[in-house]
Design an enzyme around this catalytic site. Structure first.
Site, PDB file in Angstrom:
ATOM      1  N   ARG A 111       0.824  -1.204   0.000  1.00 19.88           N
ATOM      2  CA  ARG A 111       0.000   0.000   0.000  1.00 19.88           C
ATOM      3  C   ARG A 111       0.862   1.259   0.000  1.00 19.88           C
ATOM      4  O   ARG A 111       0.384   2.335  -0.378  1.00 19.88           O
ATOM      5  CB  ARG A 111      -0.960  -0.029   1.198  1.00 19.88           C
ATOM      6  CG  ARG A 111      -2.114  -1.021   1.004  1.00 19.88           C
ATOM      7  CD  ARG A 111      -3.177  -0.894   2.053  1.00 19.88           C
ATOM      8  NE  ARG A 111      -2.740  -1.268   3.374  1.00 19.88           N
ATOM      9  CZ  ARG A 111      -2.618  -2.521   3.808  1.00 19.88           C
ATOM     10  NH1 ARG A 111      -2.900  -3.528   2.984  1.00 19.88           N
ATOM     11  NH2 ARG A 111      -2.209  -2.785   5.035  1.00 19.88           N
ATOM     12  N   TYR A 120      -0.238   4.252  -2.388  1.00 13.65           N
ATOM     13  CA  TYR A 120      -0.453   5.633  -1.954  1.00 13.65           C
ATOM     14  C   TYR A 120       0.418   6.599  -2.756  1.00 13.65           C
ATOM     15  O   TYR A 120      -0.028   7.706  -3.095  1.00 13.65           O
ATOM     16  CB  TYR A 120      -0.159   5.769  -0.458  1.00 13.65           C
ATOM     17  CG  TYR A 120      -1.049   4.908   0.424  1.00 13.65           C
ATOM     18  CD1 TYR A 120      -2.346   4.597   0.035  1.00 13.65           C
ATOM     19  CD2 TYR A 120      -0.585   4.400   1.633  1.00 13.65           C
ATOM     20  CE1 TYR A 120      -3.162   3.799   0.829  1.00 13.65           C
ATOM     21  CE2 TYR A 120      -1.390   3.612   2.440  1.00 13.65           C
ATOM     22  CZ  TYR A 120      -2.664   3.307   2.036  1.00 13.65           C
ATOM     23  OH  TYR A 120      -3.458   2.516   2.823  1.00 13.65           O
ATOM     24  N   TYR A 160     -14.169   9.008   0.882  1.00 16.70           N
ATOM     25  CA  TYR A 160     -15.258   8.660   1.783  1.00 16.70           C
ATOM     26  C   TYR A 160     -14.876   9.027   3.214  1.00 16.70           C
ATOM     27  O   TYR A 160     -13.707   9.067   3.580  1.00 16.70           O
ATOM     28  CB  TYR A 160     -15.627   7.177   1.676  1.00 16.70           C
ATOM     29  CG  TYR A 160     -14.624   6.221   2.277  1.00 16.70           C
ATOM     30  CD1 TYR A 160     -14.758   5.784   3.602  1.00 16.70           C
ATOM     31  CD2 TYR A 160     -13.552   5.741   1.535  1.00 16.70           C
ATOM     32  CE1 TYR A 160     -13.846   4.904   4.159  1.00 16.70           C
ATOM     33  CE2 TYR A 160     -12.640   4.861   2.088  1.00 16.70           C
ATOM     34  CZ  TYR A 160     -12.791   4.453   3.394  1.00 16.70           C
ATOM     35  OH  TYR A 160     -11.875   3.588   3.947  1.00 16.70           O
ATOM     36  N   HIS A 217     -13.910  11.164   6.262  1.00 24.10           N
ATOM     37  CA  HIS A 217     -13.099  12.376   6.418  1.00 24.10           C
ATOM     38  C   HIS A 217     -11.783  12.160   5.679  1.00 24.10           C
ATOM     39  O   HIS A 217     -11.116  11.144   5.907  1.00 24.10           O
ATOM     40  CB  HIS A 217     -12.846  12.615   7.913  1.00 24.10           C
ATOM     41  CG  HIS A 217     -12.244  13.944   8.241  1.00 24.10           C
ATOM     42  ND1 HIS A 217     -11.047  14.379   7.695  1.00 24.10           N
ATOM     43  CD2 HIS A 217     -12.664  14.929   9.068  1.00 24.10           C
ATOM     44  CE1 HIS A 217     -10.762  15.574   8.176  1.00 24.10           C
ATOM     45  NE2 HIS A 217     -11.721  15.935   9.010  1.00 24.10           N
ATOM     46  N   VAL A 261      -8.650  11.255   7.896  1.00 25.99           N
ATOM     47  CA  VAL A 261      -8.701  10.175   8.884  1.00 25.99           C
ATOM     48  C   VAL A 261      -8.402   8.846   8.206  1.00 25.99           C
ATOM     49  O   VAL A 261      -9.131   8.428   7.307  1.00 25.99           O
ATOM     50  CB  VAL A 261     -10.086  10.127   9.569  1.00 25.99           C
ATOM     51  CG1 VAL A 261     -10.144   8.973  10.566  1.00 25.99           C
ATOM     52  CG2 VAL A 261     -10.367  11.453  10.276  1.00 25.99           C
ATOM     53  N   ALA A 282     -16.048   7.767  10.057  1.00 28.73           N
ATOM     54  CA  ALA A 282     -16.559   6.557  10.701  1.00 28.73           C
ATOM     55  C   ALA A 282     -16.636   6.752  12.209  1.00 28.73           C
ATOM     56  O   ALA A 282     -17.532   6.215  12.873  1.00 28.73           O
ATOM     57  CB  ALA A 282     -15.658   5.374  10.362  1.00 28.73           C
ATOM     58  N   GLN A 324      -9.605  -1.020  11.800  1.00 29.40           N
ATOM     59  CA  GLN A 324      -9.053  -1.921  10.779  1.00 29.40           C
ATOM     60  C   GLN A 324      -8.593  -3.257  11.381  1.00 29.40           C
ATOM     61  O   GLN A 324      -7.521  -3.755  11.074  1.00 29.40           O
ATOM     62  CB  GLN A 324      -7.897  -1.242  10.034  1.00 29.40           C
ATOM     63  CG  GLN A 324      -8.323   0.009   9.295  1.00 29.40           C
ATOM     64  CD  GLN A 324      -7.200   0.697   8.548  1.00 29.40           C
ATOM     65  OE1 GLN A 324      -6.029   0.591   8.898  1.00 29.40           O
ATOM     66  NE2 GLN A 324      -7.547   1.430   7.498  1.00 29.40           N
ATOM     67  N   THR A 367     -14.676  -2.317  12.794  1.00 28.08           N
ATOM     68  CA  THR A 367     -14.007  -1.649  13.906  1.00 28.08           C
ATOM     69  C   THR A 367     -14.352  -2.367  15.206  1.00 28.08           C
ATOM     70  O   THR A 367     -15.499  -2.784  15.407  1.00 28.08           O
ATOM     71  CB  THR A 367     -14.443  -0.177  14.003  1.00 28.08           C
ATOM     72  OG1 THR A 367     -14.134   0.483  12.772  1.00 28.08           O
ATOM     73  CG2 THR A 367     -13.751   0.537  15.148  1.00 28.08           C
TER      74      THR A 367
END
Length: 270
Positions: A65, A69, A91, A93, A96, A123, A165, A234
């Site tokens: 990742r 990114y 999606y 914020h 975050v 979330a 996560q 979560t």
């Protein structure tokens, strides 16, 4: 024309959380990059703008990742450098659990471009509303699940503990889309050093589509390994202990209050 970058949050639930400012940035952009995990949400964005490009194409199983990114950042900054008004619509914020927005805004500013972040309903905001949690009642600590496992973090069992996560708990490769039961068992053993195995915990998932149901499943900590877990699941752990008074501080404050009362008594009347 000087390029610009705005990373905006569209909230968690389709169409329900976007603010007027975020919508305005999207509608007035030259190009919009979409950082959402649901195809229906992306179609909704395309109703607002004719040039929406998905950032999801940079994800791939087995691909770090960190690379993903960097590619997302490069895609957005390439358009900014060409003088375009660029929007990254993410999606929740955009600040975050979102590395690409932070890095792209940082680079844009370093290169002299206008760069702004527009917050969105995250979330965490949905979790507080859906579970009826007031962070001010007992306090609240939050960690990314793998980071919580990799490092010796200090946390307080008299407040809420939120682990984000947990579907990726224990992953050091940054290349998986999920870890499994064995990794979650390691997390259970770590948490069991502080919490009883029969302590009731909550698996939470926010609603992404208006027809979705919020997931707020309660189960004993010991059953976490066998639970159905997704990338967006979560773990919420309610307090297992009562808050303990701090007698040293309370004594100091009491002495201050006594001294204040004495001072007021000795103060001459006008």
């Amino acid at each position: 024309m000087a390029g610009s970058l705005a990373c905006v949050g569209i909230g968690m639930t389709l169409g329900a959380h976007i603010c007027p400012l975020a919508r305005s940035y999207i509608e007035q952009a030259d190009v919009v990059f979409s950082g959402v995990s649901n195809g229906i949400v992306e179609l909704w964005l395309k109703e607002m703008h004719g040039d929406v490009r998905s950032l999801q194409v940079y994800y791939d199983e087995g691909k770090s990742r960190h690379i993903t990114y960097r590619e997302m950042v490069d895609a957005m900054l390439t358009e900014v450098r060409q003088g375009k008004k660029v929007v990254g619509a993410f999606y929740g914020h955009p600040g975050v659990f979102a590395q690409a927005p932070h890095r792209s805004l940082e680079l844009a500013r370093e290169e002299g471009f206008e760069a702004v972040m527009v917050p969105g309903i995250s979330a965490e905001d949905c979790l507080i509303a859906d579970l009826g949690i007031d962070p001010g009642q007992f306090g609240c600590q939050q960690f990314e699940a793998s980071q919580f496992m990799f490092y010796q973090r200090r946390f307080d069992p008299s407040c809420y503990l939120i682990l984000w996560q947990i579907g990726l708990a224990g992953d050091k490769s940054m290349a998986r889309f999920a870890t499994g039961k064995a990794h979650r068992q390691v997390l259970i053993e770590l948490l069991a050093e502080t919490y009883p195995l029969d302590h009731q915990v909550i698996l939470y998932e926010a609603a992404v589509l208006p027809i979705d149901k919020v997931r707020k499943q309660t189960l004993p900590l010991r059953d976490l390994a066998d639970a159905e877990i997704f990338m967006h699941t979560t773990l919420v752990i309610p307090p297992s202990e009562k808050m303990r008074p701090n007698p040293t501080i309370l004594d100091k404050l009491a002495r201050l209050e006594t001294a204040h009362q004495v001072d007021n008594t000795l103060m001459p009347e006008n």
